[in-house]
Design an enzyme around this catalytic site. Structure first.
Site, short mmCIF file in Angstrom:
data_model
loop_
_atom_site.label_atom_id
_atom_site.label_comp_id
_atom_site.label_asym_id
_atom_site.label_seq_id
_atom_site.Cartn_x
_atom_site.Cartn_y
_atom_site.Cartn_z
N CYS A 246 1.42 -1.14 0.04
CA CYS A 246 0.00 -0.01 0.43
C CYS A 246 1.15 1.35 -0.31
O CYS A 246 0.55 2.12 -1.13
CB CYS A 246 -1.11 -0.06 1.41
SG CYS A 246 -1.68 -1.65 1.43
N HIS B 108 -1.85 6.79 2.21
CA HIS B 108 -1.38 5.23 2.75
C HIS B 108 -2.70 4.95 4.56
O HIS B 108 -3.57 3.97 4.61
CB HIS B 108 -0.02 5.10 3.11
CG HIS B 108 0.04 3.87 3.84
ND1 HIS B 108 1.16 3.08 4.60
CD2 HIS B 108 -0.44 3.29 4.05
CE1 HIS B 108 0.91 2.35 5.54
NE2 HIS B 108 0.22 1.64 4.60
N ASP C 213 -4.48 -1.00 -5.45
CA ASP C 213 -3.14 -0.46 -5.41
C ASP C 213 -2.31 -1.49 -5.59
O ASP C 213 -0.99 -0.95 -5.35
CB ASP C 213 -3.17 0.27 -4.08
CG ASP C 213 -3.34 -0.21 -3.16
OD1 ASP C 213 -3.99 -1.76 -3.24
OD2 ASP C 213 -2.73 -0.12 -1.84
CA LIG Z 1 -3.24 -1.85 -0.49
#
Ligand SMILES: [Ca+2]
Ligand SMILES: [Ca+2]
Length: 490
Positions: free
Chosen positions: A81, A140, A315
């Site tokens: 991520c 994030h 992501d």
């Molecule tokens: Ca992720």
């Protein structure tokens, strides 16, 4: 800082020039398309329109895909991520910023000199007259401070959590699976969808750039029971799995992908949990698909339905048992490949129906592509490329590869046919997807592929920034050592 204020100061002029260049009308609201980004955490290709798993049920994402360009060969800049999202939002590769592990949203621009010069994607739209708003997990944790005009928040971590985990309870991971809580309304993703619907129902006097960051199917695979029931356990099929698959990969590949806190496939099979885990992931994907559908419905019913570009991306991907893992964080296809679906504003595009492109693209390409689609001047700092030519023609000639980076100088290069991986110690893997779509047979040492390998090496990044001390990952020994070293030398 000087450079940034200059760009902000010149924004109005630049926007006017772009409008003239594209021959669009002068009134911003009618000319500049809106952008709605739907971000789905840890979503691999188990989406109906990507065909990654026969049990996948995603009617809402499929509905978007049926009127959009589906990129079937899209890859994350990093298979985790923090660095993936930092890269997408800065427009800079991990090998440039040194952000290889997790990073606090507000620390991204302190990573190194190049990161300091970057302008976040949302800031770029904001500086060109857009209203920007976001909710949920966009960077994030949340969003970097000041990077959006309005932020709707995010419930911390990935709950709600039951009093005790159902199946798996290890530190450093939220991994667990089972039906919980009772109702969709108790899920943070439901709240995020509702917040975004509120924004779509507002009157906006500027074009908007909005991002809705959903948490599922990130672990824990906890969603209400009805989503598990949609995937009856007796119907669940296992993905292709080869027990001794890692016998032919270099030692460093096993080292950087060793995640002692996660279940292994062998464990799942021996404990009769493999089907349950697959069901948990599928249920989480179907749940988040319904949240995507809520937002798509609201857009459809709003005054912005015809003048909004919709972009859906995960992501990075996720191994659901392949290569003995239930994890992201590898340089293999299961962890790098992720959905990317782009629907240009209907008012501009003029095409009807779905189209599919298998050309390799990176999520690093999102920034320049959205900027181009909205008629803004290119940001010269962007390292990705504008992939809108593939929306015009999905079979357009394409001499590019997608690069995924995991730790300093560990890279995967993906073309239509091949995946070439080179690690920092020089060891290699090569997979020929034409005859080996599961990446089971490493042919890096086969002389008949040496010429291909040399061609693929040309795509490797030429810079490999030092691991930045603002970034950290302590999920295994290899990364803990790098994190410690970066923080000691800071
Ligand atoms: Ca992720
Ligand atoms: Ca193998």
């Amino acid at each position: 800082m000087k450079r940034r204020s200059f760009i902000l100061g010149g924004a109005g002029v630049a926007a006017a020039a772009a409008a003239y260049q594209f021959g669009w009308l002068s009134e911003l609201k009618k000319t500049y398309p809106n952008v709605l980004m739907l971000i789905v955490d840890d979503l691999n290709d188990w989406v109906g329109s990507l065909g990654g798993h026969p049990n996948a049920r995603t009617p809402n994402i499929d509905r978007l895909a049926s009127q959009a360009t589906v990129f079937t060969n899209a890859h994350a800049p990093a298979p985790i991520c923090g660095p993936s999202r930092a890269s997408i939002m800065t427009g800079l590769a991990p090998a440039t910023t040194g952000i290889y592990g997790h990073v606090h949203d507000d620390d991204i621009k302190q990573a190194n000199d190049k990161a300091a010069q970057s302008i976040f994607l949302s800031e770029y739209f904001k500086s060109h007259g857009y209203y920007t708003a976001a909710v949920g997990k966009v960077f994030h944790q949340e969003v970097a401070g000041g990077s959006f005009d309005d932020y709707g928040g995010r419930v911390k971590l990935f709950g709600p959590y039951p009093e005790e985990n159902f199946k798996w309870d290890q530190p450093k991971t939220s991994t667990d699976w089972g039906p919980f809580p009772e109702r969709d309304e108790q899920m943070p993703d439901y709240d995020s969808a509702k917040w975004m619907i509120g924004k779509l129902n507002e009157q906006h006097d500027k074009p908007f750039f909005m991002a809705c960051g959903f948490l599922r199917p990130h672990v824990p695979w906890h969603v209400p029971k009805k989503w598990f029931d949609m995937h009856p356990i007796e119907t669940i099929q296992r993905p292709p799995y080869l027990a001794n698959d890692l016998d032919d990969v270099p030692e460093i590949a096993r080292r950087i992908t060793d995640h002692p806190m996660m279940p292994t496939t062998q464990w799942a099979i021996e404990n009769n949990e493999y089907e349950n885990i697959i069901q948990g992931y599928l249920a989480s994907v179907s749940f988040v698909d319904s949240c995507v559908g809520m937002v798509l419905d609201a857009l459809e019913q709003s005054e912005y339905a015809d003048n909004t570009a919709v972009v859906l991306w995960g992501d990075h991907g996720y191994h659901i048992g392949e290569k003995d893992k239930f994890a992201k964080m590898t340089l293999w296809d299961r962890a790098s490949r992720t959905p990317l679906i782009i629907q240009p504003p209907r008012s501009q595009w003029g095409k009807d129906g779905a189209q599919v492109t298998n050309r390799p693209v990176s999520l690093l390409d999102l920034y320049p592509t959205l900027v181009k689609m909205c008629g803004l001047p290119p940001n010269p700092l962007n390292q990705g490329r504008d992939i809108s030519p593939l929306i015009d023609n999905p079979n357009a000639p394409w001499q590019h590869a997608a690069v995924t980076t995991y730790g300093p100088n560990n890279h995967a290069v993906k073309t239509e046919q091949y995946r070439y991986i080179r690690y920092e110690d020089g060891s290699e893997e090569l997979y020929d997807h034409k005859r080996d779509p599961n990446e089971w047979d490493n042919v890096a040492d086969d002389p008949s592929y040496f010429q291909i390998k040399a061609e693929l090496q040309a795509y490797l990044p030429t810079e490999n920034a030092q691991w930045s001390s603002v970034s950290q990952y302590r999920g295994n020994d290899y990364f803990t050592e790098l994190t410690d070293r970066a923080q000691q030398t800071d």
